[in-house]
Design a protein around this motif. Structure first.
Motif, PDB file in Angstrom:
ATOM      1  N   HIS A 116       9.688  -8.553   2.505  1.00 55.25           N
ATOM      2  CA  HIS A 116       8.305  -8.118   2.511  1.00 55.25           C
ATOM      3  C   HIS A 116       7.334  -9.259   2.307  1.00 55.25           C
ATOM      4  O   HIS A 116       6.212  -9.241   2.788  1.00 55.25           O
ATOM      5  N   GLU A 159       1.141   0.833  -1.653  1.00 60.26           N
ATOM      6  CA  GLU A 159       1.033   0.321  -3.031  1.00 60.26           C
ATOM      7  C   GLU A 159      -0.244   0.899  -3.643  1.00 60.26           C
ATOM      8  O   GLU A 159      -1.342   0.427  -3.355  1.00 60.26           O
ATOM      9  N   ALA A 181      -7.123  -3.041  -1.155  1.00 63.89           N
ATOM     10  CA  ALA A 181      -6.422  -3.499   0.055  1.00 63.89           C
ATOM     11  C   ALA A 181      -5.054  -3.975  -0.401  1.00 63.89           C
ATOM     12  O   ALA A 181      -4.641  -5.098  -0.137  1.00 63.89           O
ATOM     13  N   ARG A 192       9.194  -6.014  17.302  1.00 61.63           N
ATOM     14  CA  ARG A 192       9.198  -7.333  17.947  1.00 61.63           C
ATOM     15  C   ARG A 192      10.633  -7.795  18.137  1.00 61.63           C
ATOM     16  O   ARG A 192      11.260  -8.334  17.227  1.00 61.63           O
ATOM     17  N   GLY A 246      -2.084  -2.945   0.270  1.00 62.72           N
ATOM     18  CA  GLY A 246      -0.954  -2.968   1.184  1.00 62.72           C
ATOM     19  C   GLY A 246       0.142  -1.989   0.814  1.00 62.72           C
ATOM     20  O   GLY A 246      -0.103  -0.901   0.313  1.00 62.72           O
ATOM     21  N   ALA A 247       1.354  -2.421   1.100  1.00 64.22           N
ATOM     22  CA  ALA A 247       2.505  -1.551   0.871  1.00 64.22           C
ATOM     23  C   ALA A 247       3.517  -2.266  -0.016  1.00 64.22           C
ATOM     24  O   ALA A 247       3.530  -3.485  -0.107  1.00 64.22           O
ATOM     25  N   ALA A 252      -3.091  -3.687  13.714  1.00 61.62           N
ATOM     26  CA  ALA A 252      -4.309  -3.425  14.480  1.00 61.62           C
ATOM     27  C   ALA A 252      -5.221  -2.482  13.703  1.00 61.62           C
ATOM     28  O   ALA A 252      -6.436  -2.701  13.620  1.00 61.62           O
ATOM     29  N   THR A 302      -2.637   3.245   6.724  1.00 65.04           N
ATOM     30  CA  THR A 302      -2.770   2.729   8.084  1.00 65.04           C
ATOM     31  C   THR A 302      -1.481   2.030   8.476  1.00 65.04           C
ATOM     32  O   THR A 302      -1.026   1.136   7.762  1.00 65.04           O
ATOM     33  N   ALA A 314      -2.747  -0.851   4.658  1.00 68.56           N
ATOM     34  CA  ALA A 314      -1.525  -0.085   4.443  1.00 68.56           C
ATOM     35  C   ALA A 314      -1.631   0.855   3.246  1.00 68.56           C
ATOM     36  O   ALA A 314      -1.060   1.946   3.257  1.00 68.56           O
ATOM     37  N   ASP A 365      -0.366   0.052  10.977  1.00 68.10           N
ATOM     38  CA  ASP A 365      -0.103  -1.241  11.618  1.00 68.10           C
ATOM     39  C   ASP A 365      -1.238  -2.226  11.445  1.00 68.10           C
ATOM     40  O   ASP A 365      -2.315  -1.908  10.924  1.00 68.10           O
ATOM     41  N   GLU A 419      14.195  -5.645  13.734  1.00 73.17           N
ATOM     42  CA  GLU A 419      13.555  -6.956  13.929  1.00 73.17           C
ATOM     43  C   GLU A 419      14.278  -8.038  13.137  1.00 73.17           C
ATOM     44  O   GLU A 419      14.522  -9.142  13.631  1.00 73.17           O
TER      45      GLU A 419
HETATM   46  C1  LIG Z   1       8.047  -7.827   7.455  1.00 73.55           C
HETATM   47  C2  LIG Z   1       6.943  -6.987   8.010  1.00 73.55           C
HETATM   48  C3  LIG Z   1       6.689  -7.007   9.377  1.00 73.55           C
HETATM   49  C4  LIG Z   1       5.651  -6.260   9.918  1.00 73.55           C
HETATM   50  N1  LIG Z   1       5.439  -6.330  11.251  1.00 73.55           N
HETATM   51  C5  LIG Z   1       4.425  -5.663  11.764  1.00 73.55           C
HETATM   52  C6  LIG Z   1       4.144  -5.776  13.136  1.00 73.55           C
HETATM   53  O1  LIG Z   1       4.843  -6.453  13.887  1.00 73.55           O
HETATM   54  N2  LIG Z   1       3.068  -5.147  13.648  1.00 73.55           N
HETATM   55  C7  LIG Z   1       2.247  -4.408  12.854  1.00 73.55           C
HETATM   56  O2  LIG Z   1       1.243  -3.878  13.371  1.00 73.55           O
HETATM   57  N3  LIG Z   1       2.473  -4.260  11.542  1.00 73.55           N
HETATM   58  C8  LIG Z   1       3.552  -4.848  10.981  1.00 73.55           C
HETATM   59  N4  LIG Z   1       3.791  -4.725   9.645  1.00 73.55           N
HETATM   60  C9  LIG Z   1       2.831  -3.926   8.863  1.00 73.55           C
HETATM   61  C10 LIG Z   1       1.638  -4.814   8.507  1.00 73.55           C
HETATM   62  O3  LIG Z   1       2.093  -5.913   7.784  1.00 73.55           O
HETATM   63  C11 LIG Z   1       0.588  -4.068   7.715  1.00 73.55           C
HETATM   64  O4  LIG Z   1       0.040  -3.041   8.482  1.00 73.55           O
HETATM   65  C12 LIG Z   1      -0.532  -5.000   7.295  1.00 73.55           C
HETATM   66  O5  LIG Z   1      -0.056  -6.144   6.675  1.00 73.55           O
HETATM   67  C13 LIG Z   1      -1.421  -4.255   6.315  1.00 73.55           C
HETATM   68  O6  LIG Z   1      -2.358  -5.166   5.781  1.00 73.55           O
HETATM   69  P1  LIG Z   1      -2.870  -4.982   4.291  1.00 73.55           P
HETATM   70  O7  LIG Z   1      -3.868  -6.040   4.072  1.00 73.55           O
HETATM   71  O8  LIG Z   1      -3.248  -3.566   4.148  1.00 73.55           O
HETATM   72  O9  LIG Z   1      -1.608  -5.174   3.369  1.00 73.55           O
HETATM   73  P2  LIG Z   1      -0.712  -6.439   3.052  1.00 73.55           P
HETATM   74  O10 LIG Z   1      -0.761  -7.426   4.169  1.00 73.55           O
HETATM   75  O11 LIG Z   1       0.588  -5.868   2.691  1.00 73.55           O
HETATM   76  O12 LIG Z   1      -1.421  -7.115   1.823  1.00 73.55           O
HETATM   77  C14 LIG Z   1      -1.543  -6.486   0.541  1.00 73.55           C
HETATM   78  C15 LIG Z   1      -1.569  -7.564  -0.531  1.00 73.55           C
HETATM   79  O13 LIG Z   1      -2.039  -6.983  -1.727  1.00 73.55           O
HETATM   80  C16 LIG Z   1      -1.277  -7.453  -2.839  1.00 73.55           C
HETATM   81  N5  LIG Z   1      -1.372  -6.479  -3.946  1.00 73.55           N
HETATM   82  C17 LIG Z   1      -0.744  -5.277  -4.014  1.00 73.55           C
HETATM   83  N6  LIG Z   1      -1.086  -4.675  -5.182  1.00 73.55           N
HETATM   84  C18 LIG Z   1      -1.915  -5.492  -5.860  1.00 73.55           C
HETATM   85  C19 LIG Z   1      -2.605  -5.425  -7.113  1.00 73.55           C
HETATM   86  N7  LIG Z   1      -2.517  -4.388  -7.912  1.00 73.55           N
HETATM   87  N8  LIG Z   1      -3.369  -6.463  -7.498  1.00 73.55           N
HETATM   88  C20 LIG Z   1      -3.499  -7.524  -6.679  1.00 73.55           C
HETATM   89  N9  LIG Z   1      -2.881  -7.652  -5.492  1.00 73.55           N
HETATM   90  C21 LIG Z   1      -2.102  -6.636  -5.083  1.00 73.55           C
HETATM   91  C22 LIG Z   1       0.095  -7.605  -2.238  1.00 73.55           C
HETATM   92  O14 LIG Z   1       0.884  -8.517  -2.986  1.00 73.55           O
HETATM   93  C23 LIG Z   1      -0.192  -8.144  -0.852  1.00 73.55           C
HETATM   94  O15 LIG Z   1      -0.261  -9.546  -0.825  1.00 73.55           O
HETATM   95  C24 LIG Z   1       4.854  -5.440   9.088  1.00 73.55           C
HETATM   96  C25 LIG Z   1       5.111  -5.406   7.715  1.00 73.55           C
HETATM   97  C26 LIG Z   1       6.149  -6.154   7.180  1.00 73.55           C
HETATM   98  C27 LIG Z   1       6.413  -6.091   5.720  1.00 73.55           C
END
Ligand SMILES: Cc1cc2nc3c(=O)[nH]c(=O)nc-3n(C[C@H](O)[C@H](O)[C@H](O)COP(=O)(O)OP(=O)(O)OC[C@H]3O[C@@H](n4cnc5c(N)ncnc54)[C@H](O)[C@@H]3O)c2cc1C
Ligand code: SF4
Lengths: 432, 714
Positions: free
Chosen positions: A111, A206, A101, A280, A103-104, A250, A246, A242, A248, A135
């Motif tokens: 970020h 990522e 999980a 937003r 993310g990106a 939701a 995926t 991400a 967003d 935004e």
């Molecule tokens: C500024 C911003 C605004 C956004 N606004 C919206 C919005 O309004 N609406 C919407 O639907 N989506 C929005 N998004 C997209 C949304 O944030 C993502 O869809 C969502 O956060 C994905 O969740 P996630 O848990 O997959 O990833 P993330 O929330 O990105 O979490 C991933 C985490 O994993 C950690 N990580 C990465 N690699 C490693 C590793 N090797 N070892 C350990 N940890 C690691 C990262 O540091 C991070 O903390 C936005 C994104 C950003 C950056």
């Protein structure tokens, strides 16, 4: 007992652990997060940047009892044969199920919580006019900064908006005092004469560790390939959020919930919702729905353009369903179109009502023109005819009308209408 | 229509009844003040200047006297004979029979084999005595009431947040000073019209999937998809904070638990909230702005937000919003719930709820048990524990381990319970069903023994209205010959079950005196209230404790001004999360069905369907549907449609409503037979409150000439 190891401590990971606990998972769960903070709501970073809330307000709830969360720990390698991950600090963690999980990864500067909390001074240049750039620029402008938004395309969000929509957005941003620099490339070192430069050039999944471990990733986007049970090509490794492409919040939350159900013995599938881009920007509704690539030819295209009021919509319809849509300045229409797209329901006959939010206000009927059967007082089911007859029989004020017909004695809401009906009546000749 | 007055009045040996009395409408929780009199052989009603109705009445109130003399009024006990038919019987025969069978069933299967189902329309005295009868004479834990279907979600949420549950913790008239009122799932313009007189001044924000008459009057109408109110409330909380409208000082000084509630709201960004609820971001923002900018604002909930399998959490989310805005516990602002049934308030706090003893005491609290045991003169250990909630009780009837006998007072579950087809089967599986009613309700028609009881204008007593004010109900008439009061019925049964007669007074005033002692020191403390004070015209809202010396307690019109009812005086945010309804529309059942009330009828319609003027307005079941959905379903305005859920089917007349969401249909639940909207609803229950999911069922609509299974009969 089955050990679940989650890499990444973002929204998806947070929801996964919460749901696992709620569904009664009793094996050990460990979360390894690279960032130094507890999990937080990344999508609200703009509100921190805009000064609406302090960074601490984004912290998500503490993990459920029994879930071990280690922050500041970056996973650098996955040994799939031994089912062990290795971290940058040399520590190792074993798993039975590994959940990626991660993310990106930003290609720009906005970020993380740390990014958002960094002081922003003076005139700010936002580089990149995609969703995040728009935004960020508006959030900073709200906070009173002088902002210049530089974007390589012909108008902001040009990959998601058509020209008419894009020009409306551009005009609105300018009306708020955001200076636009469109169509030019800004080199990495370019400052545009600003005190602070924020690059909002997008994110890429990522997947460094995943790739290194030989998991299948998509060629174009770089995201990890998963099936509808969120399995990678190694059945003991799953991926959500991400990093699995995926787009967003939701979707990330829905995947986390699906995975929690699967990992606790439930049977379900992840069915992605149609993508919706919904920046937003308080005071300006922008939405872009549907796949951005080519899709089949629509049966019907509805366009609505009201540039003087900043309103525009273009909706493509196939099989009575929304296949693609761009909307600007239409808050009601945006909400309705998004729900139709998510549920796959047919589009209402009245396309204009769909965009404008249906009939929005009761029409005040002219009392003189009303039919006699029209009910004036719903609380007591009194028709106009009954009121008129009572008036003609001498009930000439509200109290008398109420006493004889009961009109106005319920909620009192018809008082004005009853008055108006009577005022429009000719005073009958007195009969002896 | 009216029976001969002489008959109504001929009560041998009693004092001549008064010519006029001040009392209250028999129906809803607004309890409009009325004056009853006689003219031309009929009972007349005129609205009084009572504060809640200020001289207003709705058509139900105006026509209420007709039910007194309805042609099929029950005037003697009925017993089902060997031929399977209900036949008249004397009171002694009927009561002997009931008591005898109850004893047999209890001997063979234990005390929990007898259940009691009460009602939110019963007076305080009846509700109290019914609870006492169940616990002492029957020794059963199986007692609950139809208020579970009405108020339980708001009750659970209010208790959690404020430490006490009073529908409106302020007088109704306070609403008249409000600038903004948010109504979540409430339609008072139809369900309690005179209340609208107090909402004249305020800008209304109405949350309802339907464009109701209340929504027509609103400054803003938000139409969340059915079952998504909780998400909307979470989204509004997030916007309150993001837009800088959080009342920091209030949250810091008067509440606990904000952070956990806020963390649950974090994922509910305005855009995600919009996607899930269908309420535009701009509308969410505007609603929050209006509430925050108002000098005086209220958040009120009704059944639309409460009747869900997540109803309690939904109300908690709205209470959290109100707390974040700093509304509760302030003069001129607050949170409240619009109670539904006439005595929905009193009915829920005087001991007919499965988990409660009088005075809003919890039955599993040892101190509460000790107190009640002392008042009742028994051992605390002899009191049964908590029983199952209403639907669970009905669902268990006639099953192994479930009750085999049920006594029903003031309820008509055949029409009003969810999953009504199933509930009817459960009732039919009983060894003994006893129903006390004044008309042959659909449930009474199934009974083995029917006991005819007195109506509102024939009895004395008290009710507690939606603002916690204790009201006097007064008798204009004596009950018709052959009809008895419920208190008398309870005593008759109790004595036959071996109880001392003096434990079951038949004089309402005497019961009230005991009720005062019973509630003394409880959350809902009535001990300072008396018939004398009420008859002298005092406006007394509970808590109104007895004061040993000095001036009497004035009652508490406004709660929480000095502090909330938790030991630390603070209100509590309750962290809640959105979840889907138990059932969502899908391919076969593509629409949401939601159920509710219309102006002309009350509850199961057992009373209002007997009033010609009301049935003229709403004669039959109908289904409201958007023209697009109707066209797709192949049904037309004015034609009949069959509405089908996983549990049953309803036949109803089609009404087109362009203002409705295209994915939602609405059915009123007041009608019997195959027009029962509750044939559609399911048995999913709220884990906190036991509230069933009345407001969301997945259905399809089809023309009535389609035979279930697909074949079309031509
Ligand atoms: C500024 C911003 C605004 C956004 N606004 C919206 C919005 O309004 N609406 C919407 O639907 N989506 C929005 N998004 C997209 C949304 O944030 C993502 O869809 C969502 O956060 C994905 O969740 P996630 O848990 O997959 O990833 P993330 O929330 O990105 O979490 C991933 C985490 O994993 C950690 N990580 C990465 N690699 C490693 C590793 N090797 N070892 C350990 N940890 C690691 C990262 O540091 C991070 O903390 C936005 C994104 C950003 C950056
Ligand atoms: S039904 Fe309710 S609103 Fe109507 S008159 Fe009776 S108490 Fe008043």
């Amino acid at each position: 007992m089955k050990r679940i190891l989650v890499v990444g401590n973002g929204l998806a990971a947070h929801r996964l652990t919460a749901r696992l606990a709620a569904l009664g998972h009793d094996g050990p769960v460990t979360v390894l997060g690279a960032e130094p903070h507890p999990a937080y709501q990344r999508t609200l970073l703009g509100s921190v940047l805009g000064g609406d809330v302090p960074a601490s307000a984004l912290t998500l709830s503490a993990p459920p009892p029994g879930v071990r969360v280690l922050t500041g720990v970056r996973v650098v390698a996955v040994d799939r044969a031994r089912r062990v991950v290795r971290c940058a600090d040399g520590t190792r963690y074993g798993y039975d199920t590994l959940v990626l999980a991660t993310g990106a990864r930003p290609t720009g500067d906005v970020h993380t919580l740390a990014d958002a909390a960094r002081p922003v001074r003076g005139r700010v240049a936002v580089v990149g006019g995609g969703v995040l750039g728009v935004e960020t620029a508006t959030a900073l402008r709200r906070r009173g900064h002088r902002v210049v938004l530089a974007h390589g395309g012909p108008y902001p969000m040009h990959r998601h908006l058509d020209e008419v929509a894009g020009q409306l957005v551009a005009a609105r941003l300018e009306s708020w005092g955001i200076e636009l620099r469109l169509g030019g490339y800004v080199p990495a070192s370019g400052t545009l004469g600003a005190d602070t430069v924020l690059r909002c050039t997008g994110t890429v999944p990522e997947t460094a560790a995943a790739r290194e471990a030989g998991l299948a990733v998509r060629h174009a986007s770089g995201s990890i390939v998963v099936d509808e049970r969120l399995r990678t090509n190694d059945s003991s490794i799953r991926a959500i959020g991400a990093c699995a492409g995926t787009p967003d919040l939701a979707g990330a939350l829905a995947q986390a919930e699906t995975l929690a159900t699967l990992l606790t013995g439930g049977d379900t599938r992840y069915v992605p919702l149609p993508p919706i881009l919904r920046p937003r920007v308080p005071g300006l509704d922008i939405a872009s729905l549907g796949a951005s690539g080519p899709s089949g030819a629509p049966d019907e295209v509805v366009t609505f353009s009201d540039p003087a009021r900043g309103r525009y919509a273009r909706i493509e319809i196939r099989d009575e369903r929304i296949s693609r849509a761009v909307l600007v300045g239409l808050p009601e229409g945006t909400a309705a179109v998004a729900q139709l797209s998510d549920t796959g329901r047919p589009v209402p006959e009245d396309r204009l009502a769909l965009l404008l939010g249906g009939r929005t206000k009761a029409h005040g009927d002219d009392p003189a023109a009303m039919a006699d059967e029209t009910v004036l007082c719903h609380c007591n089911n009194v028709s106009k005819g009954t009121v008129v007859r009572a008036w003609q029989h001498g009930a000439r004020d509200l109290a008398a009308l109420a006493a004889t017909t009961r009109a106005t004695t319920g909620c009192g809401g018809c008082t004005a209408a009853v008055r108006a009906v009577c005022a429009a009546l000719p005073v009958p000749e007195e009969v002896g | 229509m009216s029976g001969p007055l002489s008959e109504l009045l001929s009560v041998p040996g009693s004092a001549p009844p008064p010519r006029t009395v001040h009392t209250h409408c028999p129906y809803c929780a607004l309890q409009c003040g009325t004056r009853l009199g006689h003219a031309l052989g009929e009972v007349t009603v005129t609205p009084s200047a009572f504060p809640v109705n200020q001289g207003g009445l709705c058509q139900k109130g105006w026509t209420a006297p007709e039910v007194l003399s309805t042609a099929d009024r029950l005037r003697e006990p009925l017993v089902r004979g060997a031929d399977g038919r209900l036949a008249p019987a004397g009171w002694d025969t009927a009561l002997d029979l009931v008591a005898g069978r109850l004893k047999e069933i209890r001997r063979a299967h234990g005390p929990d084999a007898v259940g009691v189902f009460g009602g939110g329309g019963l007076t305080n005295e009846k509700a109290y005595l019914l609870g006492k009868f169940a616990r002492l004479a029957l020794r059963t834990s199986r007692i609950d009431y139809n208020g579970r279907f009405c108020m339980s979600s708001a009750a659970a949420a209010s208790n959690a947040a404020f430490g006490v549950d009073r529908g409106l913790p302020f007088p109704v008239t306070d609403l008249g000073r409000a600038d903004v009122v948010l109504l979540a799932g409430a339609n008072p313009a139809e369900t309690m019209p005179p209340l609208m007189r107090h909402l004249d001044r305020a800008a209304l924000i109405v949350l309802d999937p339907r464009r109701t008459p209340t929504a027509e009057r609103a400054a803003m109408h938000l139409r969340p998809a059915p079952g998504t109110d909780l998400a909307l409330a979470l989204g509004l909380l997030q916007l309150t904070v993001l837009d800088g409208r959080l009342d920091h000082a209030f949250v810091r000084e008067r509440t606990n638990g904000f952070e956990a509630a806020w963390q649950r709201a974090l994922p509910w960004t305005p855009e995600r909230t919009e996607r899930v609820t269908g309420v535009p971001v701009a509308a969410q923002r505007e609603a929050v702005r209006m509430l925050a900018d108002a000098r005086r604002a209220y958040v009120l909930t009704g059944r639309g937000a409460e009747q869900h399998s997540k109803g309690a959490d939904t109300v908690s989310a709205f209470v959290n919003l109100a707390l974040a805005l700093g509304l509760p516990g302030r003069d001129g602002s607050g949170y409240g719930c619009l109670t539904g049934q006439g005595n929905g308030q009193g009915g829920r706090e005087l001991g007919q709820k499965a988990d409660q003893l009088p005075g809003y005491r919890m039955i599993d609290d040892p101190a509460a048990r000790e107190h009640m045991a002392t008042v009742w003169g028994v051992e605390a250990a002899a009191l049964p524990g908590a029983g199952p909630s209403a639907y669970e009780l009905l669902d268990s009837l006639g099953t192994a381990g479930g009750p085999r006998a049920l006594l029903v007072f003031g309820s008509n579950p055949v029409v009003s319970a969810p999953n009504a087809g199933h509930v009817t089967e459960r009732l039919a599986a009983l060894d003994l069903l006893v129903v006390a009613d004044f008309v042959p309700s659909e449930t009474a028609r199934m009974a083995d023994v029917v006991l005819p009881v007195a109506q509102w204008a024939e009895e004395e007593g008290t009710l507690t209205n939606l603002e916690g004010r204790v009201l006097r109900r007064r008798a204009l008439l004596a009950p018709p010959p052959g009809v008895r009061g419920d208190l008398e019925v309870l005593r008759g049964l109790a004595v036959r079950l071996g109880e001392p007669a003096e434990r079951y007074p038949v004089e309402p005033r005497e019961v009230f005196e005991e009720l005062r002692r019973a509630t003394a020191g409880g959350r809902a403390d009535y001990s300072g209230v008396s018939y004398e004070r009420l008859d002298a015209g005092e406006a007394l809202h509970w808590p109104c404790p007895a004061v040993p010396s000095g001036p009497a307690h004035p009652g508490t019109p406004r709660l929480f001004l000095d502090g909330f009812a938790h030991p630390d005086g603070r209100a509590r945010f309750v962290p809640v999360e959105h979840r889907d309804a138990a059932e969502l529309p899908g391919r076969d059942l593509p629409l949401y069905a939601t159920t509710g009330r219309v102006l002309a009828h009350y509850q199961s319609g057992a009373q209002t369907r007997r009033v010609a003027g009301l049935t003229a307005v709403e004669p039959e079941p109908f289904v409201e549907i958007h023209p697009d959905a109707a066209r797709r379903a192949g049904v037309t305005a004015g034609g009949l449609a069959r509405v089908v859920s996983a549990r049953g089917a309803v036949v109803a007349r089609v009404r087109l409503a362009e203002s409705l969401r295209t994915d939602t249909v609405f059915l009123p639940f007041h009608f019997p037979g195959d027009g029962r909207a509750n044939l559609l609803t399911g048995g999913a229950l709220d884990p906190r409150s036991g509230m069933p999911e009345f407001k969301v069922s997945a259905v399809r609509v089809e023309p009535v000439d389609v035979v279930p299974g697909g074949a079309v009969s031509v």
